[in-house]
Design an enzyme around this catalytic site. Structure first.
Site, PDB file in Angstrom:
ATOM      1  N   LYS A  33       0.843  -1.205   0.000  1.00  0.00           N
ATOM      2  CA  LYS A  33       0.000   0.000   0.000  1.00  0.00           C
ATOM      3  C   LYS A  33       0.878   1.255   0.000  1.00  0.00           C
ATOM      4  O   LYS A  33       2.076   1.182   0.289  1.00  0.00           O
ATOM      5  CB  LYS A  33      -0.912  -0.007   1.226  1.00  0.00           C
ATOM      6  CG  LYS A  33      -0.171   0.040   2.562  1.00  0.00           C
ATOM      7  CD  LYS A  33      -1.128  -0.170   3.735  1.00  0.00           C
ATOM      8  CE  LYS A  33      -0.387  -0.182   5.059  1.00  0.00           C
ATOM      9  NZ  LYS A  33      -1.247  -0.616   6.172  1.00  0.00           N
ATOM     10  N   TYR A 252      14.899  29.124   9.359  1.00  0.00           N
ATOM     11  CA  TYR A 252      13.650  29.727   9.812  1.00  0.00           C
ATOM     12  C   TYR A 252      13.478  29.578  11.325  1.00  0.00           C
ATOM     13  O   TYR A 252      13.798  28.536  11.888  1.00  0.00           O
ATOM     14  CB  TYR A 252      12.453  29.037   9.151  1.00  0.00           C
ATOM     15  CG  TYR A 252      12.367  29.240   7.655  1.00  0.00           C
ATOM     16  CD1 TYR A 252      12.209  30.506   7.110  1.00  0.00           C
ATOM     17  CD2 TYR A 252      12.425  28.146   6.797  1.00  0.00           C
ATOM     18  CE1 TYR A 252      12.106  30.677   5.744  1.00  0.00           C
ATOM     19  CE2 TYR A 252      12.321  28.306   5.425  1.00  0.00           C
ATOM     20  CZ  TYR A 252      12.161  29.581   4.904  1.00  0.00           C
ATOM     21  OH  TYR A 252      12.057  29.750   3.563  1.00  0.00           O
TER      22      TYR A 252
HETATM   23  C1  LIG Z   1      -0.497  -1.637   6.842  1.00  0.00           C
HETATM   24  C2  LIG Z   1      -1.071  -2.905   7.282  1.00  0.00           C
HETATM   25  C3  LIG Z   1      -0.253  -4.035   7.468  1.00  0.00           C
HETATM   26  C4  LIG Z   1       1.257  -3.985   7.397  1.00  0.00           C
HETATM   27  O1  LIG Z   1       1.730  -3.468   8.612  1.00  0.00           O
HETATM   28  P1  LIG Z   1       3.279  -3.501   8.998  1.00  0.00           P
HETATM   29  O2  LIG Z   1       3.275  -3.079  10.425  1.00  0.00           O
HETATM   30  O3  LIG Z   1       3.953  -2.471   8.142  1.00  0.00           O
HETATM   31  O4  LIG Z   1       3.758  -4.870   8.790  1.00  0.00           O
HETATM   32  C5  LIG Z   1      -0.869  -5.234   7.779  1.00  0.00           C
HETATM   33  N1  LIG Z   1      -2.212  -5.328   7.912  1.00  0.00           N
HETATM   34  C6  LIG Z   1      -3.030  -4.263   7.760  1.00  0.00           C
HETATM   35  C7  LIG Z   1      -4.503  -4.438   7.936  1.00  0.00           C
HETATM   36  C8  LIG Z   1      -2.496  -3.025   7.453  1.00  0.00           C
HETATM   37  O5  LIG Z   1      -3.309  -1.965   7.322  1.00  0.00           O
END
Ligand SMILES: *Cc1c(COP(=O)(O)O)cnc(C)c1O
Length: 355
Positions: A33, A252
């Site tokens: 994602k 800044y």
């Molecule tokens: C983002 C996500 C993951 C992956 O999480 P990590 O901590 O990066 O391994 C797994 N399951 C769900 C439902 C997520 O939203």
């Protein structure tokens, strides 16, 4: 090149095989994602395929289509929620599983005779999406009685890294609640573990799939896991070097003061490139392996660093700078630090280079 991130393909594959072992040889779902946490969803997915990953996780339906448009034909689970129009569109695709968290959506699927595959999300303690524990059995029964295309059930751990006494018992509780929720459900996919579940709760996780995100990049929470390797290194080059002619405030807001004759360098990378502003609270970079403190507020396109006095003659314009890697993140003690946030903040101007 002005700023780039080097992704080590071999180390990424190695981490997948290590995570698979930690997950006791369960199938790994690769979470790609948010453009694979900023590194490039299509490129990362291809590497994961080579490493034997044949199920991907994305946040929303658009991200699933991005993989399909790039000819990635593996199964995809949309981890987040979807709109009604997405269910209609997903119907035209193959093997894109949507996640359902409400009876309203199940009714919608039923009333529109949709055969789109989906998985039920159950809330065991994250308090975000998901059916409540007292609803989940009824949701499964509803799907079975109406012959809906239910493929699986999953939940999400909210506090599996870093481990404290209370997070340890809370995570075990979540796992137990999930076990109850899917008891005798007979579904194809059952899963609760994220990366921290694999790195920290290996012997307790349940189901037949484990979802790997940040663990693929060598982390357990914001700390490095010694069983995994560094995958990404963010780099830039020094673009300018100056000496303060008198005591002077840098950047800044004027909150850092350089003393007369101290030397500083300017990096052509700022918060628009992913240099989180909180890195000016104790962050540093490496120039020829020399630690140089980040000074003053990080700007949109530039960051200032102090050159230690003993190295003013050896550090030059054009020298390569390691801005962020796993060891640097691991060593920082900044309350706001969040590795997911650093990765997903990588800007558009930063080149992605797979080596
Ligand atoms: C983002 C996500 C993951 C992956 O999480 P990590 O901590 O990066 O391994 C797994 N399951 C769900 C439902 C997520 O939203």
């Amino acid at each position: 090149m002005r700023a780039w991130v080097e992704v080590n393909t071999e180390n990424l594959k190695f981490n997948i095989s290590q995570l698979r072992k930690m997950a006791n040889n369960r199938e790994i779902l690769g979470v790609v994602k948010a453009n694979a946490y900023g590194l490039g969803a299509v490129e990362v997915s291809k590497i994961l395929k080579d490493a034997g990953v044949h199920f991907f996780g994305v946040a929303n339906f658009e991200e699933a289509l991005e993989l399909r448009n790039a000819k990635i034909e593996e199964k995809i689970l949309v981890l987040g929620a979807s709109f009604e129009e997405d269910y209609i569109e997903a119907q035209k695709q193959k093997d894109i599983h949507l996640s359902i968290s409400s009876f309203e959506t199940l009714e919608f699927i039923k009333n529109n005779n949709l055969s789109v595959p989906f998985q039920l999300k159950v809330d065991t303690g994250m308090t975000r999406l998901g059916f409540n524990l007292n609803e989940i059995k009824q949701a499964i029964t509803f799907c079975k009685n109406n012959n809906l295309n239910l493929k699986g059930i999953f939940s999400h751990l909210s506090d599996a890294a870093p481990i404290t006494d209370s997070s340890y018992s809370f995570t075990l509780e979540q796992i137990n609640k999930f076990k109850d929720a899917c008891l005798d459900c007979n579904l194809e996919y059952i899963h609760i573990s994220n990366s921290a579940g694999m790195t920290n709760f290996s012997e307790y996780i349940v189901g037949n799939l484990a979802r790997a995100g940040l663990g693929m990049y060598g982390f357990s929470g914001d700390k490095k896991d010694p069983r995994l390797l560094n995958v990404f290194t963010i780099k830039t080059k020094i673009i300018h070097i100056k000496k303060a002619s008198k005591d002077s405030f840098v950047s800044y807001g004027r909150y850092y003061k350089l003393k007369t004759n101290e030397t500083y360098a300017i990096l052509p990378m700022g918060y628009a490139d992913g240099m989180k502003k909180y890195l000016s609270k104790g962050g540093y970079v490496l120039v020829n392996n020399i630690k140089c403190e980040i000074i003053g507020n990080i700007c949109m396109d530039m960051t200032m660093i102090k050159i230690p006095s003993e190295f003013v003659n050896s550090i030059k314009i054009g020298d390569e700078v390691t801005v962020i890697n796993r060891d640097i993140i691991d060593s920082l003690n900044i309350p706001e630090l969040c590795t997911w946030d650093i990765m997903t903040s990588l800007g558009r101007r930063v080149k992605r280079i797979f080596v």
